[in-house]
Enzyme design. Structure first.
Site, PDB file in Angstrom:
ATOM      1  N   GLU A  53       8.289  14.517  17.802  1.00 14.41           N
ATOM      2  CA  GLU A  53       8.944  14.376  16.503  1.00 14.41           C
ATOM      3  C   GLU A  53       8.505  15.525  15.590  1.00 14.41           C
ATOM      4  OE1 GLU A  53       7.769  10.991  14.094  1.00 14.41           O
ATOM      5  OE2 GLU A  53       9.852  10.663  13.544  1.00 14.41           O
ATOM      6  N   SER A  65       3.545   6.738  11.297  1.00 17.08           N
ATOM      7  CA  SER A  65       3.322   7.472  12.544  1.00 17.08           C
ATOM      8  C   SER A  65       2.814   6.561  13.667  1.00 17.08           C
ATOM      9  CB  SER A  65       2.307   8.585  12.301  1.00 17.08           C
ATOM     10  OG  SER A  65       1.069   8.023  11.931  1.00 17.08           O
ATOM     11  N   CYS A  71      12.769   8.900  10.026  1.00 16.25           N
ATOM     12  CA  CYS A  71      12.396   8.451  11.379  1.00 16.25           C
ATOM     13  C   CYS A  71      13.616   8.402  12.295  1.00 16.25           C
ATOM     14  CB  CYS A  71      11.684   7.111  11.317  1.00 16.25           C
ATOM     15  SG  CYS A  71      12.553   5.908  10.331  1.00 16.25           S
ATOM     16  N   GLU A  78      -0.115   8.073   0.049  1.00 17.23           N
ATOM     17  CA  GLU A  78      -0.916   9.017  -0.749  1.00 17.23           C
ATOM     18  C   GLU A  78      -0.051  10.162  -1.267  1.00 17.23           C
ATOM     19  OE1 GLU A  78      -1.326   7.863   2.309  1.00 17.23           O
ATOM     20  OE2 GLU A  78      -3.325   8.275   3.088  1.00 17.23           O
ATOM     21  N   GLU A  80       7.428  -0.003  12.479  1.00 18.04           N
ATOM     22  CA  GLU A  80       8.561   0.937  12.451  1.00 18.04           C
ATOM     23  C   GLU A  80       7.969   2.333  12.545  1.00 18.04           C
ATOM     24  OE1 GLU A  80      11.546   0.099  12.603  1.00 18.04           O
ATOM     25  OE2 GLU A  80      11.875  -1.777  11.520  1.00 18.04           O
ATOM     26  N   LYS A 127       0.881  -1.180   0.000  1.00 15.44           N
ATOM     27  CA  LYS A 127       0.000   0.000   0.000  1.00 15.44           C
ATOM     28  C   LYS A 127       0.907   1.214   0.000  1.00 15.44           C
ATOM     29  CE  LYS A 127      -1.958   2.939   2.098  1.00 15.44           C
ATOM     30  NZ  LYS A 127      -1.715   4.383   1.830  1.00 15.44           N
ATOM     31  N   GLN A 159       2.957  19.393   6.274  1.00 13.33           N
ATOM     32  CA  GLN A 159       4.122  18.969   7.066  1.00 13.33           C
ATOM     33  C   GLN A 159       5.038  20.164   7.335  1.00 13.33           C
ATOM     34  OE1 GLN A 159       5.264  15.962   8.450  1.00 13.33           O
ATOM     35  NE2 GLN A 159       3.238  15.129   8.061  1.00 13.33           N
TER      36      GLN A 159
END
Ligand code: NAD
Length: 484
Positions: free
Chosen positions: A386, A231, A286, A180, A252, A177, A336
């Site tokens: 984060e 996330s 990450c 987006e 993860e 998947k 973001q």
């Protein structure tokens, strides 16, 4: 600049197909303008992909072949990516906002996973267990069957390669998947699978919204194993769906990783590590080095040197940044970038000091300046949450205990770093850092061979290295009573 194809389809059961949920527009983060459209899968599309994968698995075509044959196909996927790197890098650069050289590096990284796990395919061997006279007992490793991979936008090809390669090498049929944001280049994974001769249904690549196509995938009763990168909230939702179907799940998730710097550290090496650690991919990693915990004796010098390095980084469209150097691209989206900028404003209100940057660029595209905050304290939001952007927080320490307390003081525990010439101090600190991987004197040291994954809210399970192979197989024990 070559044209990017206007419309990109999903790949289900060996066929390119439209999405029953319609299409989404993919932006170019460097301009904010429309780049292309991507087919959007709904639950029915997901169901067809799972059916294709399940059928592929049940025919036994992947498990009947000699593992070396499977391994060669996996390696051929990586070869295909490298053979087409010029085309793929351009698409990845345009859809993700990253510099062209970073896009090429990502494709090399993805190809490396296919090489590494292709080579591992024939190394999975069972063992025999002594049960005394009259018995013969042995274990074998079998693939789970249908393996679902939910991929984030920051490294769509590399992260898909990281899980797809071992899943295929061990004989699973997969559904990927794609994110987006930036879903286009993932279609080259489907082309690579076709080119490699993998059977229909072994690799299905589709894009869908997280809460729709994504949720349909991870909640489907015919999925046997799930790998998720992204996330924490999405991870919790996916782990819950996996639990409801009693299937294993690798998570993860994010990080707030810290490097601790002592006065005896090689500061040239440190500055280079900071450059990669927080400005590579515009900090959307990450395992980014988002906190620098610096001993008070060397604090001012470190801040000055790191700030000079940040000032030297040119920010602009990735397509104009073709070669490795002090440059950075856009963030993935306006949302973001604005979130990161808002966190910078909040940090200033809480008393942190922006030595460099902290603002968005006054031009089209989703750019944020390379940013260094000094005078950050552990309780500030900037030090705990984060950001997922090019923003480094510098904190100060006096005693070693204090450095460890700060480093271990967040909910996360993905990676950590230690910068010192004293190997004893490095080893003692590494042992006490609450993190799945510790870098000594070089951030991102390691490679596809080294296990990677989190403590705490950074997730569970390990990707990369031989350890990751065990995510994709289950052990079967066969006990034979010998007849007299
Ligand atoms: P996200 O977790 O929302 O999305 C990641 C992937 O999960 C996407 O493919 C998304 O469609 C899918 N998804 C989301 N909700 C889902 C659900 N309920 N069921 C199934 N699939 C679902 O992350 P994002 O919106 O892309 O980014 C937001 C934050 O995620 C970032 O700020 C960062 O903190 C984190 N992130 C972490 C990594 C990492 O490598 N650990 C990568 C990207 C993003």
């Amino acid at each position: 600049m070559p044209e990017i194809k206007a419309y990109w389809q999903n790949y289900i059961g060996g066929t390119w197909t439209d999405g029953c949920a319609g299409r989404i527009v993919v932006d170019d983060p460097a301009t904010g303008e429309r780049l292309a459209e991507q087919a959007l899968a709904d639950a029915a599309d997901v169901d067809r992909a799972i059916h294709a994968a399940k059928t592929c698995h049940e025919t036994g075509v992947l498990t009947a072949m000699r593992p070396v044959e499977r391994g060669r196909m996996v390696r051929a996927m990586g070869d295909y990516l490298l053979a087409n790197i010029d085309i793929i890098a351009e698409v990845l650069c345009r859809e993700a906002g990253k510099p062209l050289w970073e896009a090429r590096l990502e494709i090399h990284g993805a190809a490396r996973y296919f090489e590494y796990y292709g080579n591992q395919a024939e190394t999975l061997e069972g063992r025999s267990i002594p049960l005394g006279e009259g018995y013969y007992d042995f274990t074998t490793y079998e693939p789970y069957g249908v393996s679902a991979h939910v991929i984030p936008w920051n490294y769509p090809l590399e992260i898909a390669g990281r899980s797809l390669a071992p899943a295929l090498a061990t004989g699973n049929a997969c559904i990927v998947k794609t994110p987006e944001l930036g879903p286009l280049s993932s279609s080259y994974l489907a082309e690579a699978a076709e080119h490699a001769g993998l059977p229909r249904g072994a690799v299905n690549i589709l894009c869908g919204l997280g809460g729709e196509g994504g949720a349909a995938l991870v909640g489907h009763r015919d999925v046997n194993q799930i790998v998720f990168t992204g996330s924490v909230p999405a991870g919790i939702s996916i782990a819950s769906a996996a639990a409801r179907n009693v299937v294993p799940c690798v998570l993860e998730l994010g990080g707030k990783s810290a490097a601790i710097v002592w006065p005896d550290a090689d500061l040239d090496a440190l500055v280079s590590s900071v450059r990669w650690g927080i400005f590579f991919n515009a900090g959307q990693i990450c395992s980014a080095m988002s906190r620098l915990i610096v001993h008070e004796d060397v604090h001012d010098e470190v801040v000055e040197r790191v700030a000079d390095m940040a000032r030297s980084i040119s920010v602009g469209p990735g397509i104009d940044r073709r070669n490795y150097g002090p440059n950075m691209g856009a963030m993935i989206s306006a949302a973001q970038r604005d979130r990161a900028e808002a966190m910078c404003r909040e940090a200033e209100r809480q008393g942190a000091c922006a030595v460099v940057g902290g603002r968005k660029l006054n031009q089209p595209g989703y750019f944020l300046e390379p940013t260094i905050f000094d005078s950050v304290t552990p309780e500030m939001t900037l030090a705990r949450d984060e950001i997922f952007g090019p923003v480094l927080s510098v904190l100060r320490f006096g005693r070693d205990e204090e450095a460890l307390r700060i480093a271990n003081g967040t909910d996360f525990g993905l990676v950590g770093g230690v910068f010192t010439a004293d190997i004893t101090r490095a080893m003692k600190t590494a042992a006490r850092l609450r993190a799945g991987q510790v870098f000594v004197n070089e951030w991102f040291a390691g490679g596809v061979e080294t296990p990677f994954g989190g403590y705490g809210k950074s997730g569970y399970g390990r990707e990369k290295g031989r350890e990751a192979l065990w995510n994709y197989v289950q052990t079967k024990n066969i006990a034979i009573a010998l007849q007299s």
